[in-house]
Design an enzyme around this catalytic site. Structure first.
Site, PDB file in Angstrom:
ATOM      1  N   HIS A  11      21.075 -16.709 -47.621  1.00 25.63           N
ATOM      2  CA  HIS A  11      21.317 -17.952 -48.346  1.00 25.63           C
ATOM      3  C   HIS A  11      22.469 -17.736 -49.319  1.00 25.63           C
ATOM      4  O   HIS A  11      22.781 -16.618 -49.704  1.00 25.63           O
ATOM      5  CB  HIS A  11      20.064 -18.459 -49.084  1.00 25.63           C
ATOM      6  CG  HIS A  11      19.426 -17.463 -50.008  1.00 25.63           C
ATOM      7  ND1 HIS A  11      19.819 -17.291 -51.308  1.00 25.63           N
ATOM      8  CD2 HIS A  11      18.404 -16.592 -49.805  1.00 25.63           C
ATOM      9  CE1 HIS A  11      19.071 -16.354 -51.877  1.00 25.63           C
ATOM     10  NE2 HIS A  11      18.204 -15.913 -50.987  1.00 25.63           N
ATOM     11  N   HIS A 131      21.760  -3.779 -50.682  1.00 29.50           N
ATOM     12  CA  HIS A 131      21.635  -5.049 -51.393  1.00 29.50           C
ATOM     13  C   HIS A 131      21.617  -4.846 -52.913  1.00 29.50           C
ATOM     14  O   HIS A 131      22.375  -5.490 -53.647  1.00 29.50           O
ATOM     15  CB  HIS A 131      20.358  -5.744 -50.926  1.00 29.50           C
ATOM     16  CG  HIS A 131      20.199  -7.144 -51.401  1.00 29.50           C
ATOM     17  ND1 HIS A 131      20.656  -8.231 -50.692  1.00 29.50           N
ATOM     18  CD2 HIS A 131      19.631  -7.655 -52.527  1.00 29.50           C
ATOM     19  CE1 HIS A 131      20.379  -9.351 -51.354  1.00 29.50           C
ATOM     20  NE2 HIS A 131      19.746  -9.019 -52.467  1.00 29.50           N
ATOM     21  N   ASP A 337      22.415 -14.045 -54.681  1.00 31.75           N
ATOM     22  CA  ASP A 337      23.031 -13.418 -53.509  1.00 31.75           C
ATOM     23  C   ASP A 337      24.525 -13.688 -53.382  1.00 31.75           C
ATOM     24  O   ASP A 337      25.263 -12.860 -52.833  1.00 31.75           O
ATOM     25  CB  ASP A 337      22.308 -13.864 -52.235  1.00 31.75           C
ATOM     26  CG  ASP A 337      21.083 -13.013 -51.940  1.00 31.75           C
ATOM     27  OD1 ASP A 337      20.698 -12.223 -52.825  1.00 31.75           O
ATOM     28  OD2 ASP A 337      20.508 -13.132 -50.851  1.00 31.75           O
ATOM     29  N   THR A 556      26.379 -30.581 -67.595  1.00 28.96           N
ATOM     30  CA  THR A 556      25.609 -30.356 -66.378  1.00 28.96           C
ATOM     31  C   THR A 556      26.565 -30.307 -65.197  1.00 28.96           C
ATOM     32  O   THR A 556      27.710 -30.765 -65.281  1.00 28.96           O
ATOM     33  CB  THR A 556      24.538 -31.447 -66.183  1.00 28.96           C
ATOM     34  OG1 THR A 556      23.702 -31.120 -65.072  1.00 28.96           O
ATOM     35  CG2 THR A 556      25.162 -32.813 -65.938  1.00 28.96           C
TER      36      THR A 556
END
Length: 611
Positions: A11, A131, A337, A556
């Site tokens: 993802h 990772h 990620d 935002t």
């Protein structure tokens, strides 16, 4: 030397380009494809990174991938064997995908890039980092520290879920690891799933919901689900969880423990869900604080770097800061990620090639995280005209003055300037802005602009030089990754009736001079704005302060529910026309809603599912 870092196929795919140890470009694939959390090969992100520097793939010395698929496959197989015959249906689903694609990642990467870039010497130029090595590298190497403790916490990499490293110069040494299935990230995701939000994207909603509840289930979590030692090491009671072998995060035993099945996304949020959110947030903070206190005592080091998805829990980060076991904390702004692409590239440069690290000079190497595409003024005008936009082109000073006045007038402003941010936070490059003094601004932006749940808090951007006058924080927070309370003198005392309110009823009670960015517990997710990294945004805040006496703006991300943050001027215009944003500022182009062709209006309100 150039290194291209990639994260993909799980993802938040991304690409990053490092030149002689400097991160010069980075972007997530979702911004170009407009597919949120896009996991596909980051072809467009790669094209941007190379184009930003005017180079071809042949000019890149190494391509670094952010994890090791064979180790991940080993973990998958060992897990299924350990739990067999349970989980056979999940096994049948997962294994064909691995055998067809993920296991042979090297061949897949070669095929993908060869399709678009022709010949490339993959045999000698493709490298793989573990990772957590990628995460740790993304946290330490861009940090302003010569030496630091590096803590990585996430769901799971190959085996590691929590890892501790010692970083010094161009070296990273792993000191300790906690392995799958015991994971803070997956524990938090289990509660994300159980409270009806989407795993891998809804965790921040649980964090935002937590202040509306009480941690009534904390003891249950610590007694039944979790064994936490004094040093922060932990084990989960796997009899309550399904994620090792099943297709859900929790099981019937978990549901029985908390008195009912998981909430469906369509169900109304109740006080119980808020209490569950408060409880898992408190449990997470307890684990994180025990870990950081332990490593501070063991190592004696005074600098801490954080990465991994759990490092996006800005409430826990704020607790670490206030705990004062470390003098300095630096958090990778793309801690999830996507940031693995940066870490893989830096790891290849410093660890694989043993290249020296540029001596830290007090500022970090992420350059404000403004690492994505930017657009020249003439290109902006051409693109907006082609999209049918009607705008005025102003001078630099006029843009700041007109935008500052619009904000002071209480208007919602779309602000599209400079290079796009890398990571999940809008930091004044692709932002929607508002006046934090307006009591109804939070609800207005949530329901009429963002089209999302009303309880979701907004962050304040504040001039770095004024932060201590408004928030209880004595450190820079340029990446919106630290939560601090509004200072006592800016708060509004609650009446007895207001104090007695529960849950979402608290939402409409103004709690400070800046109610639109003050959460129900008086906290705020602070972004300090620095003239050195974003002079135009700093100038806008300064103008707003001169008009109102307030150096704070609501900030935002410039997107609506279900869509990634806008990338191009056209994206910004379409979002502007599909929401109740009243003013759009793209470069020096100033657009007002009444001036636009009503035939170009878009209907976003019912277009997306809650993610």
């Amino acid at each position: 030397m150039r290194v291209l870092g990639l994260s993909a196929f799980y993802h938040d795919s991304a690409a990053a380009l490092v030149e002689d140890g400097v991160v010069v470009a980075a972007a997530q694939e979702e911004r170009f494809t407009r597919k949120k959390h896009d996991s596909d090969f980051p072809q467009q992100a790669i094209a941007f990174c190379l184009g930003q520097q005017g180079v071809e793939l042949q000019d890149v010395d190494f391509v670094a991938f952010y994890d090791k698929p064979f180790l991940k496959f080993e973990r998958l197989l060992e897990t299924y064997v350990a739990f067999a015959p349970k989980g056979f249906s999940s096994f049948k689903t997962a294994i064909p995908v691995w055998l067809k694609e993920k296991l042979f990642m090297k061949s897949m990467l070669k095929k993908e890039v060869h399709r678009h870039h022709g010949q490339y010497d993959w045999r000698n130029r493709l490298v793989f980092a573990e990772h957590h090595q990628s995460h740790a590298a993304s946290a330490f190497f861009p940090s302003p520290f010569e030496e630091a403790v590096v803590l990585t916490m996430d769901g799971v990499g190959e085996w590691a879920t929590t890892s501790l490293c010692h970083g010094e110069g161009n070296k990273l040494e792993v000191l300790k690891e906690i392995h799958f299935p015991h994971s803070i990230g997956l524990l938090y995701s289990a509660f994300t799933y159980y409270t009806g939000f989407k795993v891998n994207s809804g965790e921040y909603k649980v964090m935002g919901l937590a202040p509306y509840g009480e941690p009534k289930y904390l003891d249950v979590i610590l007694d039944k689900l979790l064994d936490v030692k004094e040093d922060g090491s932990f084990r989960l009671n796997m009899s309550y969880f399904e994620y090792c072998t099943g297709l859900t995060m929790t099981n019937d035993k978990f549901s029985a423990l908390f008195g009912g099945p998981p909430r469906t996304p369509e169900e109304r949020l109740t006080q119980k869900h808020m209490d569950l959110a408060a409880s898992i947030q408190a449990a997470t903070e307890e684990i994180v604080l025990r870990l950081t206190r332990s490593v501070a005592k063991e190592t004696g080091l005074r600098n801490l770097c954080l990465a991994g998805g759990v490092a996006l829990n800005c409430v826990a980060n704020g607790k670490i800061l206030r705990d004062k076991r470390f003098d300095n904390i630096w958090i990778q702004p793309a801690a999830g990620d996507a940031g693995g692409a940066v870490g893989a590239a830096l790891s290849a440069y410093h660890q694989y090639q043993e290249k020296p690290r540029n001596k830290p000079n007090g500022s970090d190497g992420m350059r404000g995280s403004y690492l994505g595409p930017a657009y020249a003024q003439d290109d902006i005008e051409r693109r907006l005209t082609a999209a049918g936009a009607r705008f005025k082109t102003l001078s630099d000073d006029e843009v700041i003055a007109a935008t500052g006045q619009a904000l002071a007038d209480g208007k919602a402003v779309g602000w599209f300037q400079g290079r796009m941010e890398f990571g999940p936070r809008a930091l004044g490059g692709r932002s929607i802005l508002g006046d934090p003094r307006q009591p109804d601004m939070q609800k207005t932006l949530n329901l009429k602009v963002k089209y999302r749940e009303s309880f979701r808090p907004f962050a304040p951007s504040v001039l770095a030089e004024d932060v201590s006058d408004w928030f209880e924080i004595d450190a820079a927070s340029p990446y919106m990754l630290l939560v601090a309370d509004v200072v006592e003198g800016r708060r509004r005392a609650m009446t007895a009736e207001e104090d007695a309110l529960f849950g979402i009823e608290k939402l409409n009670v103004p709690r400070s001079e800046i109610p639109a960015v003050t959460h129900v517990d008086y906290s705020a997710r602070v972004q300090t704005v620095h003239k050195e990294t974003n002079p135009r945004y700093h100038a806008l805040l300064s103008d707003f302060k001169a008009r109102t006496g307030c150096p704070v703006l609501v900030n935002t991300s410039f997107n609506v529910r279900g869509e990634p943050i806008v990338c191009t001027p056209e994206d910004a215009f379409h979002c502007f026309m599909g929401t109740e944003i009243e003013v759009l500022v793209v470069g020096n182009c100033f657009l007002e809603k009444p001036d636009q062709d009503p035939g170009l209006k878009r209907d976003y309100k019912d277009a997306f599912e809650l993610d």
